[in-house]
Design an enzyme around this catalytic site. Structure first.
Site: not given
Length: 488
Positions: A167, A169, A174
């Protein structure tokens, strides 16, 4: 006479104490004692000028595409899944790989969600890039070990996420990172409200997020073309293969491996945390919550936070979750913190992503109403009705997915926020794997604090009085919540 070494050691300790005091004094009195209480967590210093708080889904998508199109050395992405209509995003990744021959792309998704039946699953969308750039495009698929045995064979694909998902995110390119709770799907780019914080030029923070993805990839499946060689515990299909990388460990028995790897990651970054944090910088603590692997950073940090605030006797906590099934331990912290006021925003039934779904999933919004009713009854019993207020978010044509915490006072903007993937519910605490950050803002950094305040107010602008007490909940839904409540 003291030796020169002893004198030098004494000066160093004095300097350390001075730096610690200077750092603490830069924080608001409500949070000055927190860094010392969170000393077992790694932390990062970030210039407030390098932080951008985005307000809209369209801004999130534009920022993500902009980052990918300017990638130089690496792209690292973690999400639940990639939506079936995201051809523009896939094209942007392909163009970046063609433009920069040295570019490496690492993506991590949930296996169950990414391999659902259909012609445009995440796996099928990304397979062409994996085949075209085998040495530079890498897709890992995490599978919760909780669903195994006969259940794994019997539970339909639409419901197997109930036993845990990947889950976290993270959207990184870079040395910049975009942290959100949003997934990679059209609604999250247009009309599904979430939170989005972008950090530019942050080498250590970006490296941590990259290392987090690489760490979990060690005990995740790999997406490969159908002609590839597979070994034990791998899965072959006509369209692609799902390769298990460590045949000596069964994918259902990764608990010890995962706990050790995630603990080592945190320990490594804790050891390399600078002795002295810049008092003019924002301080961020990464919190991994992976209950099934016995990693509970978020839970420990929130316990420290609420107990700290209750001892001081002040503070206004704004808390929100698109799926408000508040974890029992978090409920207790709120109910027992008589000195802390708490304003909560939950999703109205129509703003819940499952509203109008077919079958059992269509009852999910009603199930959350039932959980809200139980929570508000507990608020009444605890005598906290004056200090705990629940509102519900609704905007025509939109759904709600934002989550997090802000700490402020009645007259001052926030000086602390929690953001990331956690929904602060039982799923997030026990069965999903989450990454969130606790961020402390210096007292004099008024601009960033005002922006955090504006973020809260933008959410509250579409919030009204909670109407859940007036809604009826069917007996069947109550029974369903009783059986699977921890999966909501």
């Amino acid at each position: 006479m003291l030796s020169r070494a002893v004198q030098l050691s004494g000066r160093v300790r004095t300097l350390q104490r001075c730096c610690a005091l200077r750092f603490a004094s830069s924080l608001h009195p409500l949070v000055r004692g927190l860094p010392a209480k969170l000393q077992q967590q790694p932390k990062f210093s970030v210039s407030p000028k390098k932080i951008q708080i985005l307000a809209k889904p369209t801004q999130f998508y534009s920022q993500l595409l902009e980052m990918i199109r300017h990638a130089q050395a690496r792209i690292f992405i973690s999400s639940l899944y990639l939506g079936s209509s995201e051809s523009e995003l896939v094209s942007a990744l392909k163009e970046a790989l063609i433009r920069r021959p040295e570019l490496q792309v690492h993506m991590l998704f949930d296996l169950n969600r990414s391999t659902r039946p259909g012609s445009r699953s995440t796996a099928k969308l990304l397979l062409p890039l994996r085949a075209q750039f085998p040495d530079r495009f890498h897709v890992s698929l995490f599978r919760s070990p909780s669903l195994r045995g006969i259940l794994a064979a019997l539970v339909p694909p639409r419901f197997n996420e109930g036993w845990g998902t990947w889950h976290a995110k993270i959207y990184g390119v870079d040395d910049q990172v975009l942290i959100s709770g949003a997934n990679l799907n059209e609604s999250y780019f247009t009309d599904r409200q979430d939170r989005y914080l972008h950090f530019a030029d942050q080498r250590r923070l970006a490296q941590y997020c990259f290392d987090f993805i690489k760490t979990v990839s060690q005990f995740s499946f790999k997406l490969e073309p159908p002609e590839s060689t597979t070994g034990p515990h791998s899965v072959r299909t006509d369209a692609y293969n799902i390769l298990w990388p460590t045949p000596e460990i069964h994918p259902h028995h990764i608990h010890d491996t995962a706990e050790r790897a995630l603990s080592n990651l945190q320990t490594t970054y804790l050891k390399t945390t600078p002795e002295h944090l810049d008092p003019q910088q924002v301080t961020m603590f990464p919190l991994i919550q992976a209950g099934q692997f016995n990693i509970r950073d978020e839970e420990k940090a929130l316990k420290i936070l609420f107990e700290h605030l209750n001892e001081l006797g002040g503070g206004l906590v704004d808390l929100t979750s698109g799926y408000f099934g508040l974890y029992k331990e978090y409920q207790d912290l709120i109910l027992q913190s008589a000195n802390v006021d708490c304003r909560i925003v939950a999703s109205a039934p129509r703003a819940n992503g499952f509203y109008g779904s077919r079958g059992i999933s269509g009852r999910i919004p009603e199930g959350y109403t039932f959980l809200e009713q139980r929570f508000m009854n507990a608020v009444q019993r605890a005598g906290r009705a004056g200090g705990v207020v629940l509102n519900e978010w609704e905007r025509e044509g939109w759904t709600y997915h934002a989550k997090g915490i802000w700490l402020s006072t009645l007259t001052e903007p926030p000086m602390l926020t929690l953001f990331g993937s956690t929904n602060l519910n039982s799923r997030s605490a026990h069965i999903d794997t989450e990454l969130s950050f606790l961020m402390l803002v210096p007292q004099d950094e008024i601009q960033l604090r005002k922006e955090l305040g504006a973020e809260v107010e933008a959410i509250r602008a579409y919030s009204g009085a909670w109407k859940g007490a007036e809604r009826s909940v069917r007996i069947g839904t109550k029974a369903l919540v009783g059986i699977v409540g921890g999966m909501l």
